[in-house]
Design a protein around this motif. Structure first.
Motif, PDB file in Angstrom:
ATOM      1  N   ASN A 202       0.921  -1.316  -0.017  1.00  0.00           N
ATOM      2  CA  ASN A 202       0.133  -0.042  -0.080  1.00  0.00           C
ATOM      3  C   ASN A 202       1.009   1.324   0.060  1.00  0.00           C
ATOM      4  OD1 ASN A 202      -2.052   1.918   0.230  1.00  0.00           O
ATOM      5  ND2 ASN A 202      -2.980   0.915   1.934  1.00  0.00           N
ATOM      6  N   THR A 203       1.349   1.683  -1.396  1.00  0.00           N
ATOM      7  CA  THR A 203       2.136   2.826  -1.056  1.00  0.00           C
ATOM      8  C   THR A 203       1.585   4.175  -0.611  1.00  0.00           C
ATOM      9  OG1 THR A 203       1.345   3.245  -3.679  1.00  0.00           O
ATOM     10  CG2 THR A 203       3.568   1.789  -3.206  1.00  0.00           C
ATOM     11  N   ALA A 204       0.433   4.192  -1.033  1.00  0.00           N
ATOM     12  CA  ALA A 204      -0.295   5.406  -0.425  1.00  0.00           C
ATOM     13  C   ALA A 204      -0.287   5.407   1.169  1.00  0.00           C
ATOM     14  CB  ALA A 204      -2.090   5.633  -1.146  1.00  0.00           C
ATOM     15  N   TYR A 205      -0.657   4.567   1.654  1.00  0.00           N
ATOM     16  CA  TYR A 205      -0.605   4.311   3.090  1.00  0.00           C
ATOM     17  C   TYR A 205       0.694   4.541   3.525  1.00  0.00           C
ATOM     18  CZ  TYR A 205      -1.003   2.366   7.706  1.00  0.00           C
ATOM     19  OH  TYR A 205      -1.170   2.184   9.041  1.00  0.00           O
ATOM     20  N   CYS A 206       1.658   4.384   2.967  1.00  0.00           N
ATOM     21  CA  CYS A 206       3.237   4.129   3.534  1.00  0.00           C
ATOM     22  C   CYS A 206       3.767   5.605   3.083  1.00  0.00           C
ATOM     23  CB  CYS A 206       4.113   3.292   2.584  1.00  0.00           C
ATOM     24  SG  CYS A 206       3.641   1.435   3.077  1.00  0.00           S
ATOM     25  N   LYS A 215       1.509   6.290  12.764  1.00  0.00           N
ATOM     26  CA  LYS A 215       0.444   5.249  12.894  1.00  0.00           C
ATOM     27  C   LYS A 215       0.825   3.891  13.779  1.00  0.00           C
ATOM     28  CE  LYS A 215      -1.515   7.149   9.238  1.00  0.00           C
ATOM     29  NZ  LYS A 215      -3.047   7.839   9.330  1.00  0.00           N
ATOM     30  N   PRO A 216      -0.133   3.755  14.226  1.00  0.00           N
ATOM     31  CA  PRO A 216       0.005   2.721  15.303  1.00  0.00           C
ATOM     32  C   PRO A 216       0.300   1.436  14.902  1.00  0.00           C
ATOM     33  CG  PRO A 216      -2.282   3.271  15.377  1.00  0.00           C
ATOM     34  CD  PRO A 216      -1.657   4.362  14.613  1.00  0.00           C
ATOM     35  N   HIS A 463       3.506  -0.041  20.130  1.00  0.00           N
ATOM     36  CA  HIS A 463       4.433   0.679  19.170  1.00  0.00           C
ATOM     37  C   HIS A 463       3.834   1.411  17.968  1.00  0.00           C
ATOM     38  CE1 HIS A 463       6.313  -3.144  20.546  1.00  0.00           C
ATOM     39  NE2 HIS A 463       7.546  -2.449  20.585  1.00  0.00           N
ATOM     40  N   VAL A 464       4.588   2.574  17.569  1.00  0.00           N
ATOM     41  CA  VAL A 464       4.036   3.201  16.527  1.00  0.00           C
ATOM     42  C   VAL A 464       4.924   3.199  15.383  1.00  0.00           C
ATOM     43  CG1 VAL A 464       2.727   4.756  17.922  1.00  0.00           C
ATOM     44  CG2 VAL A 464       5.082   5.078  17.522  1.00  0.00           C
ATOM     45  N   ILE A 465       4.661   3.378  13.982  1.00  0.00           N
ATOM     46  CA  ILE A 465       5.245   3.401  12.817  1.00  0.00           C
ATOM     47  C   ILE A 465       5.764   4.934  12.609  1.00  0.00           C
ATOM     48  CG2 ILE A 465       5.535   2.891  10.411  1.00  0.00           C
ATOM     49  CD1 ILE A 465       3.323   0.784  10.880  1.00  0.00           C
ATOM     50  N   LEU A 466       7.040   5.379  12.733  1.00  0.00           N
ATOM     51  CA  LEU A 466       7.403   6.634  12.276  1.00  0.00           C
ATOM     52  C   LEU A 466       7.947   6.917  10.852  1.00  0.00           C
ATOM     53  CD1 LEU A 466       9.589   7.073  15.506  1.00  0.00           C
ATOM     54  CD2 LEU A 466       7.195   7.706  15.209  1.00  0.00           C
ATOM     55  N   GLY A 467       7.992   5.941  10.201  1.00  0.00           N
ATOM     56  CA  GLY A 467       8.385   6.110   8.831  1.00  0.00           C
ATOM     57  C   GLY A 467       8.498   4.829   7.972  1.00  0.00           C
ATOM     58  N   VAL A 468       8.259   4.895   6.584  1.00  0.00           N
ATOM     59  CA  VAL A 468       8.427   3.965   5.616  1.00  0.00           C
ATOM     60  C   VAL A 468       9.217   4.252   4.506  1.00  0.00           C
ATOM     61  CG1 VAL A 468       7.592   1.940   4.401  1.00  0.00           C
ATOM     62  CG2 VAL A 468       6.377   2.838   6.568  1.00  0.00           C
ATOM     63  N   HIS A 469      10.302   3.921   3.972  1.00  0.00           N
ATOM     64  CA  HIS A 469      11.324   4.299   2.878  1.00  0.00           C
ATOM     65  C   HIS A 469      11.656   3.155   2.085  1.00  0.00           C
ATOM     66  CE1 HIS A 469      12.441   7.505   6.067  1.00  0.00           C
ATOM     67  NE2 HIS A 469      11.435   7.664   5.387  1.00  0.00           N
TER      68      HIS A 469
END
Length: 527
Positions: A202-206, A215-216, A463-469
């Protein structure tokens, strides 16, 4: 000079030379008598001690041969020697001295040395040292650079497997420095078979995930879906291939990449090697920690668990594995119409497909010298390109357990992503090497990396997601990690060649818990 008196017990002169008087001043006259023209004399400087005009008694003394610091090596009657009566004589040098020279050339003093005393520098007061750099004399910062090596040397790890006495001495011992000399670059591998199903990322979500828009992390994926980590000897596809002699070496990508990154490993590990006729099998033990993901293994101050049970190496490894399983499923599009199916179904799937994690398996064959390696590699997701062709990807996640250790991703990740990645690469070089090597073996075009942090530093369940690269696999391996695949494949070739020299049986290849050393033991079938 009006006359000369000579007293000697051993030397007698039949005549006295005549000297001309100089009535106008001190010193010799302009005309020198031919009788004294060729008399030898000793040169001198203004710093030499002036004592006697001549000492005829010192010619036959032994000290005349051991004189030091004289400009003339010829022994004459005019040589000067130090005696007891001259011990109290001191020469005063009236030449000006340079205090700047003494300041910089005195071994007892250097311009950047300062006394670290409270009277000289109160605590917290800063001083400008040489070059205008600000220097603050804190003992903690002064000794921090040198103490971590001593602490790391003192830290001892338990072996991953107990070495029994009946095994005897190791058959093979090789240091990691020796392994670095081996290099090999295999030809392009051959695709034999593909299994499993893949979901699209899901590139739009990332792209919307940032430190300000975190995002949690969903926790239910690791409980609802099954993640298969099947070893080599239990893989039905590899078993069938071995019966047809597709290759003579069988393994999985997790085991091969462990051998590839062996020179960067710190924690103990072990691999089972089975020699069966003309076949060599690389396996892992049941209930081992082989598939757990390490955290800060290569850090100057690796986690030790003192003061916090949640931050021990074992707890952090379980937490990192749990994060990667959930993260790899959360960023996918769970739409059955958009799934990509391989040629064959998942070989490990249960009857209920909803409980299986969507993973693709590629079985490939490499030529390693005189041998054929048949290996299973994994792919996590797929994304179609503009032409509709599938682009395979591998998904991994880094986890932050203490902002004081990582430098606080929430403050740096968005604005200084490169520095955060460089720090993580340094502290987890073994983990990064295995991840990228697995992506290269699976021929994955892209590598997606997530940054996951604890909601609170003391809570390891939220945990939370702070970034996706996302990066291109080959560019990430060459530019960021600066990996040379020939070095990694050189390690694999070495152990394959050594394995075929063994007799039929079962062996354990393990890392020494205290030294950068690999040992090979022959064991029984119960291991």
């Amino acid at each position: 000079v009006r006359g000369l008196e000579i007293y000697s017990n051993s030397v007698c002169m039949s005549f006295l030379p005549t000297f001309k008087d100089n009535p106008t001043g001190w010193g010799p006259v302009s005309e020198v008598d031919h009788n004294v023209r060729d008399i030898l004399y000793a040169p001198f400087s203004k710093q030499d001690k002036i004592t006697k005009v001549a000492d005829l008694t010192a010619i036959n003394k032994q000290q005349a041969q051991n004189q030091k610091g004289k400009q003339q090596s010829v022994t004459t009657a005019f040589n000067v020697y130090e005696e007891d009566e001259e011990e109290g004589f001191n020469l005063v040098d009236s030449r000006p001295t340079s205090s700047q020279k003494n300041k910089y050339y005195n071994k007892q003093y250097t311009p950047y040395m300062r006394p670290l005393t409270p009277s000289a520098w109160p605590r917290g007061v800063q001083h400008k040292g040489r070059g205008g750099q600000r220097f603050q004399p804190k003992r903690n910062s002064k000794y921090r650079i040198n103490t971590w090596k001593n602490e790391q040397n003192k830290r001892k790890y338990e072996p991953s497997i107990e070495v029994k006495e009946k095994w005897g001495p190791p058959i093979l011992e090789i240091s990691f420095d020796q392994l670095s000399k081996y290099k090999y670059e295999p030809a392009k591998p051959e695709d034999v078979a593909t299994y499993g199903s893949l979901e699209c990322i899901n590139t739009a979500y990332c792209s919307k995930i940032t430190c300000k828009n975190e995002k949690p992390l969903d926790r239910h994926w690791s409980n609802e879906r099954t993640f298969f980590k099947v070893t080599t000897s239990e893989d039905p596809v590899i078993k069938k291939a071995s019966q047809s002699n597709v290759g003579d070496v069988y393994a999985t990508d997790a085991i091969i990449t462990m051998l590839m990154s062996i020179h960067r490993s710190v924690y103990p590990w072990d691999i089972i090697i089975k020699k069966k006729g003309n076949q060599l099998w690389f396996d892992k033990r049941d209930n081992s920690k082989f598939d757990y993901i390490t955290v800060n293994e290569n850090s100057n101050e690796p986690p030790h668990g003192e003061g916090a049970l949640n931050n021990s190496p074992t707890s952090l490894s379980q937490e990192a594995t749990y994060i990667n399983q959930n993260f790899s499923q959360q960023i996918l599009i769970h739409d059955q119409a958009k799934r990509f199916h391989m040629k064959n179904p998942n070989p490990f799937a249960n009857k209920n497909e909803k409980t299986n994690a969507y993973v693709g398996y590629r079985y490939r064959k490499w030529t390693i010298g005189e041998h054929k390696l048949f290996c299973r590699s994994e792919i996590d997701c797929v994304v179609p390109d503009k032409s509709g062709k599938p682009v395979f990807m591998v998904i991994k996640a880094l986890n932050e357990y203490d902002p004081k250790v990582t430098g606080d991703w929430r403050q740096k990740l968005d604005s200084h992503r490169g520095s955060v990645l460089a720090s993580e690469k340094k502290n987890n070089s073994n983990k990064f090497t295995k991840w990228i090597a697995q992506a290269v073996m699976a021929d994955a075009d892209a590598f997606t990396l997530g940054y996951v942090s604890r909601t609170k530093p003391k809570d390891n369940n939220s945990h939370v997601i702070l970034g996706v690269h996302t990066y291109k696999t080959k560019e990430f391996a060459q530019s960021i990690l600066q990996l040379n695949m020939a070095d990694l494949w050189g390690n694999v070739k070495f152990f394959i060649d050594e394995g075929f020299k063994l007799e039929d049986g079962k062996y354990v290849l393990m890392k020494d818990p205290e030294k950068p050393l690999a040992k090979l033991y022959k064991t029984d079938e119960k291991v």
